[in-house]
Design a protein around this motif. Structure first.
Motif, PDB file in Angstrom:
ATOM      1  N   PRO A  44       8.514   8.894  -2.258  1.00  0.00           N
ATOM      2  CA  PRO A  44       9.524   9.338  -3.222  1.00  0.00           C
ATOM      3  C   PRO A  44      10.489  10.328  -2.590  1.00  0.00           C
ATOM      4  O   PRO A  44      10.234  10.890  -1.515  1.00  0.00           O
ATOM      5  N   PHE A  45      11.589  10.545  -3.253  1.00  0.00           N
ATOM      6  CA  PHE A  45      12.521  11.615  -2.896  1.00  0.00           C
ATOM      7  C   PHE A  45      12.994  12.252  -4.191  1.00  0.00           C
ATOM      8  O   PHE A  45      12.792  11.724  -5.280  1.00  0.00           O
ATOM      9  N   VAL A  46      13.614  13.403  -4.075  1.00  0.00           N
ATOM     10  CA  VAL A  46      14.073  14.135  -5.251  1.00  0.00           C
ATOM     11  C   VAL A  46      15.585  14.252  -5.189  1.00  0.00           C
ATOM     12  O   VAL A  46      16.130  14.805  -4.218  1.00  0.00           O
ATOM     13  N   GLN A  47      16.270  13.719  -6.192  1.00  0.00           N
ATOM     14  CA  GLN A  47      17.721  13.851  -6.246  1.00  0.00           C
ATOM     15  C   GLN A  47      18.074  15.157  -6.931  1.00  0.00           C
ATOM     16  O   GLN A  47      17.593  15.463  -8.026  1.00  0.00           O
ATOM     17  N   PRO A  56      21.621  19.116 -13.550  1.00  0.00           N
ATOM     18  CA  PRO A  56      20.978  20.163 -14.339  1.00  0.00           C
ATOM     19  C   PRO A  56      19.549  20.460 -13.877  1.00  0.00           C
ATOM     20  O   PRO A  56      19.096  21.596 -13.897  1.00  0.00           O
ATOM     21  N   ALA A  57      18.821  19.398 -13.467  1.00  0.00           N
ATOM     22  CA  ALA A  57      17.441  19.540 -13.008  1.00  0.00           C
ATOM     23  C   ALA A  57      17.154  18.460 -11.978  1.00  0.00           C
ATOM     24  O   ALA A  57      17.798  17.407 -11.976  1.00  0.00           O
ATOM     25  N   PRO A  58      16.206  18.679 -11.086  1.00  0.00           N
ATOM     26  CA  PRO A  58      15.875  17.650 -10.086  1.00  0.00           C
ATOM     27  C   PRO A  58      15.256  16.424 -10.736  1.00  0.00           C
ATOM     28  O   PRO A  58      14.591  16.512 -11.774  1.00  0.00           O
ATOM     29  N   VAL A  59      15.476  15.261 -10.105  1.00  0.00           N
ATOM     30  CA  VAL A  59      14.968  13.990 -10.614  1.00  0.00           C
ATOM     31  C   VAL A  59      14.220  13.290  -9.484  1.00  0.00           C
ATOM     32  O   VAL A  59      14.800  13.010  -8.428  1.00  0.00           O
ATOM     33  N   LEU A 116      18.626  23.651 -11.977  1.00  0.00           N
ATOM     34  CA  LEU A 116      19.601  23.732 -10.899  1.00  0.00           C
ATOM     35  C   LEU A 116      20.952  24.250 -11.381  1.00  0.00           C
ATOM     36  O   LEU A 116      21.464  25.238 -10.881  1.00  0.00           O
ATOM     37  N   ARG A 117      21.563  23.570 -12.348  1.00  0.00           N
ATOM     38  CA  ARG A 117      22.871  23.996 -12.857  1.00  0.00           C
ATOM     39  C   ARG A 117      23.014  23.539 -14.295  1.00  0.00           C
ATOM     40  O   ARG A 117      22.787  22.371 -14.614  1.00  0.00           O
ATOM     41  N   THR A 118      23.405  24.440 -15.160  1.00  0.00           N
ATOM     42  CA  THR A 118      23.610  24.088 -16.559  1.00  0.00           C
ATOM     43  C   THR A 118      24.807  23.155 -16.690  1.00  0.00           C
ATOM     44  O   THR A 118      25.863  23.408 -16.109  1.00  0.00           O
ATOM     45  N   LEU A 119      24.634  22.078 -17.440  1.00  0.00           N
ATOM     46  CA  LEU A 119      25.729  21.150 -17.667  1.00  0.00           C
ATOM     47  C   LEU A 119      26.818  21.850 -18.477  1.00  0.00           C
ATOM     48  O   LEU A 119      26.535  22.418 -19.535  1.00  0.00           O
ATOM     49  N   PRO A 120      28.056  21.840 -18.000  1.00  0.00           N
ATOM     50  CA  PRO A 120      29.124  22.533 -18.722  1.00  0.00           C
ATOM     51  C   PRO A 120      29.303  21.980 -20.134  1.00  0.00           C
ATOM     52  O   PRO A 120      29.185  20.769 -20.364  1.00  0.00           O
ATOM     53  N   LEU A 121      29.588  22.863 -21.086  1.00  0.00           N
ATOM     54  CA  LEU A 121      29.882  22.456 -22.456  1.00  0.00           C
ATOM     55  C   LEU A 121      31.370  22.142 -22.544  1.00  0.00           C
ATOM     56  O   LEU A 121      32.209  23.028 -22.357  1.00  0.00           O
ATOM     57  N   GLU A 197      22.631  10.680 -13.695  1.00  0.00           N
ATOM     58  CA  GLU A 197      24.044  10.415 -13.941  1.00  0.00           C
ATOM     59  C   GLU A 197      24.642  11.398 -14.942  1.00  0.00           C
ATOM     60  O   GLU A 197      25.614  11.078 -15.618  1.00  0.00           O
ATOM     61  N   ALA A 198      24.079  12.580 -15.034  1.00  0.00           N
ATOM     62  CA  ALA A 198      24.542  13.537 -16.041  1.00  0.00           C
ATOM     63  C   ALA A 198      26.032  13.828 -15.910  1.00  0.00           C
ATOM     64  O   ALA A 198      26.772  13.834 -16.896  1.00  0.00           O
ATOM     65  N   MET A 199      26.490  14.069 -14.686  1.00  0.00           N
ATOM     66  CA  MET A 199      27.915  14.347 -14.458  1.00  0.00           C
ATOM     67  C   MET A 199      28.302  13.795 -13.094  1.00  0.00           C
ATOM     68  O   MET A 199      27.627  14.037 -12.097  1.00  0.00           O
ATOM     69  N   LYS A 200      29.395  13.041 -13.074  1.00  0.00           N
ATOM     70  CA  LYS A 200      29.842  12.387 -11.852  1.00  0.00           C
ATOM     71  C   LYS A 200      31.357  12.229 -11.860  1.00  0.00           C
ATOM     72  O   LYS A 200      32.031  12.612 -12.825  1.00  0.00           O
ATOM     73  N   GLU A 201      31.855  11.654 -10.770  1.00  0.00           N
ATOM     74  CA  GLU A 201      33.279  11.293 -10.713  1.00  0.00           C
ATOM     75  C   GLU A 201      33.476   9.866 -10.215  1.00  0.00           C
ATOM     76  O   GLU A 201      34.597   9.385 -10.130  1.00  0.00           O
TER      77      GLU A 201
END
Length: 249
Positions: A44-47, A56-59, A116-121, A197-201
């Motif tokens: 396994p690996f952790v994204q 927001p959190a590791p997967v 890791l990082r809070t998803l921006p509101l 896929e919480a936040m991407k471009e």
């Protein structure tokens, strides 16, 4: 797609690692090839990040599909693997891409943070727009039209949040890339988005897939582009423009 897959310019290179955690930033720099990445033997690996930075959190994952211009920020833990050779493989082409040669001798007391990082509101969307990626009349199109530098397809207002629907109407893979601001996933194919896929471009769209995202126009007014990042599609006019405009006084 070419006959040889290169990693940092080399075909099937190896990389010496010790028995500890490593952070890797992976970019799919291929013009049209997508990959399904796995580690042997089922390692396994952790994204921890995407094209838009930290999640927001590791997967934890055992495989990752990655299209042109997509990026993965991952951690691989080689602890307990001293003496092993671990392959990074593309299962779509059944091609070994890179070999990790694990040696011993490193005491690793590092850990991956649970947060890791809070998803921006960015608020609730007030406008919904749909963008259809397809091929019509021998041309790659968005909403039925190839790129025209004189055409602006949407005019979102600075400071507002919109929902954009990306739909792949054909049997081809498209990589939807939106300039200006990051996007947060709302649904993929009508279901909840996977946590990676919480936040991407850049959004991978297989044939018949639909992704809904929301985005807040916070940066600047002006024109920006939406395009498919498969270069043969982009270069054949699969691109359109939107213009962020100032709010009415």
């Amino acid at each position: 797609t070419g006959s040889h897959i290169l990693v940092n310019g080399l075909p099937q290179p190896y990389f010496d690692v010790t028995d500890r955690k490593y952070r890797f930033r992976i970019l799919n720099a291929s013009n049209s090839r997508d990959y399904a990445l796995t580690l042997s033997p089922g390692q396994p690996f952790v994204q921890i990040g995407t094209d838009s930075g930290l999640l927001p959190a590791p997967v934890s994952r055992t495989a990752a599909r990655i299209g042109s211009a997509e990026r993965l920020d991952i951690v691989i833990d080689f602890a307990g693997k001293a003496g092993a050779n671990i392959l990074l493989t593309d299962t779509l082409s059944n091609t070994p891409l890179l070999q990790f040669r694990v040696t011993s001798g490193f005491a690793d007391n590092s850990s991956i943070p649970a947060a890791l990082r809070t998803l921006p509101l960015i608020g609730s969307p007030t406008v919904t727009r749909t963008f259809e990626f397809d091929r019509r009349g021998g041309a790659w199109t968005i909403n039925g039209q190839p790129f025209d530098p004189a055409v602006v397809i949407a005019q979102p207002v600075l400071g507002t949040t919109e929902k954009w629907v990306f739909r792949n109407g054909g049997g081809w893979i498209h990589m939807v890339h939106v300039h200006d601001v990051d996007q947060q996933c709302v649904t993929r194919n009508g279901a909840a988005c996977p946590p990676y896929e919480a936040m991407k471009e850049a959004w991978f769209l297989n044939g018949g897939e639909t992704v809904e995202v929301k985005l807040e126009f916070t940066d600047h007014t002006g024109r920006y582009v939406i395009h498919c990042h498969v270069l043969e599609h982009e270069d054949s006019a699969m691109m359109t423009q939107f213009e962020v405009v100032a709010a009415s006084p």
